[in-house]
Design an enzyme around this catalytic site. Structure first.
Site, PDB file in Angstrom:
ATOM      1  N   ASP A  13      10.293 -53.096   5.828  1.00 33.43           N
ATOM      2  CA  ASP A  13      11.331 -52.049   4.330  1.00 33.43           C
ATOM      3  C   ASP A  13      10.317 -51.719   3.736  1.00 33.43           C
ATOM      4  OD1 ASP A  13      13.479 -50.983   4.114  1.00 33.43           O
ATOM      5  OD2 ASP A  13      13.206 -52.681   2.682  1.00 33.43           O
ATOM      6  N   ASP A  15      11.946 -49.835   0.442  1.00 37.76           N
ATOM      7  CA  ASP A  15      12.775 -50.743  -0.977  1.00 37.76           C
ATOM      8  C   ASP A  15      12.801 -51.918  -1.304  1.00 37.76           C
ATOM      9  OD1 ASP A  15      12.308 -46.949  -1.688  1.00 37.76           O
ATOM     10  OD2 ASP A  15      14.107 -47.296   0.400  1.00 37.76           O
TER      11      ASP A  15
END
Length: 227
Positions: A13, A15
């Site tokens: 991922d 952020d």
């Protein structure tokens, strides 16, 4: 097609996991809502949307605040605001940088799968030392459904040429951990929000760092991934 002979593929991922971009997303959301007549959007308001795609977030905010603008208009405005902030620089978490560099040196297939727009992903990574190490990127814009649905992770695995069972996901938010589980992938969980550590989605994580980035150890994560 990318070979997985070096070991598991690792899908990150973006952020809150690789980079501390949430303050930029919060500020972009605050400015957006203020421009549409909704003042007082707080960091606490923002926290409930961490791990959820930008479009899904704006759909909820539009409904809750009775905004007249379309989701498409709001999305374009927020992306513009966010990109202005992101171009000023986004911090890469130091131990995450070490993990990416170690995995890359060992030849593991790597990818980024994010709920952000492709423009945002490219802008953030383009301003970091991770840019050339993570060229394979999947945005929620490119798949039917964002997290907690598994679409972005499954698409990343497809592009890597690796089966879901041969992938490890690194995530900071409950929706992402749930998406990894639904995709049939192992998950390293590094909660961005301390209070989220007790979320049921994290109970199925294969490796959990309860203290988040303060506790995350690149060597421990690497040894677990390759072990």
């Amino acid at each position: 097609m990318i070979s997985s002979a070096a070991g598991p593929a690792v899908i990150f991922d973006l952020d809150g996991t690789l980079v501390d971009s949430e303050p930029h997303y919060y500020e972009a959301g605050r400015r957006l809502l203020a421009a549409h007549g909704v003042p007082g959007f707080t960091w606490e308001n923002h926290l409930r949307f961490i791990g959820i795609g930008t479009q899904e977030t704006l759909e909820t905010l539009r409904r809750e605040n009775g905004l007249a603008a379309s989701v498409e208009t709001l999305l374009a405005e927020k992306n513009r605001l966010y990109l202005e902030l992101a171009h000023s620089g986004t911090e890469v978490f130091p131990e995450m940088r070490k993990l990416v560099e170690r995995l890359d040196a060992a030849g593991h297939p790597l990818a980024v799968a994010s709920g952000s727009s492709r423009a945002a992903i490219d802008a953030v990574l383009g301003a970091t030392s991770l840019n050339e190490l993570l060229p394979l990127r999947v945005s929620a814009e490119e798949v039917p459904h964002g997290k907690p649905e598994p679409d972005v992770f499954l698409e990343a695995a497809r592009r890597l040429g690796v089966s879901p069972a041969g992938c490890v996901v690194v995530e900071d938010a409950p929706p992402g951990a749930e998406a990894a589980h639904r995709a049939g992938m192992r998950c390293v969980a590094v909660p961005y929000v301390p209070a989220h550590v007790t979320d049921p989605a994290f109970s199925g994580a294969d490796l959990l760092f309860p203290g988040g980035q303060r506790e995350f150890d690149a060597q421990k994560a690497y040894d677990w991934i390759v072990g």
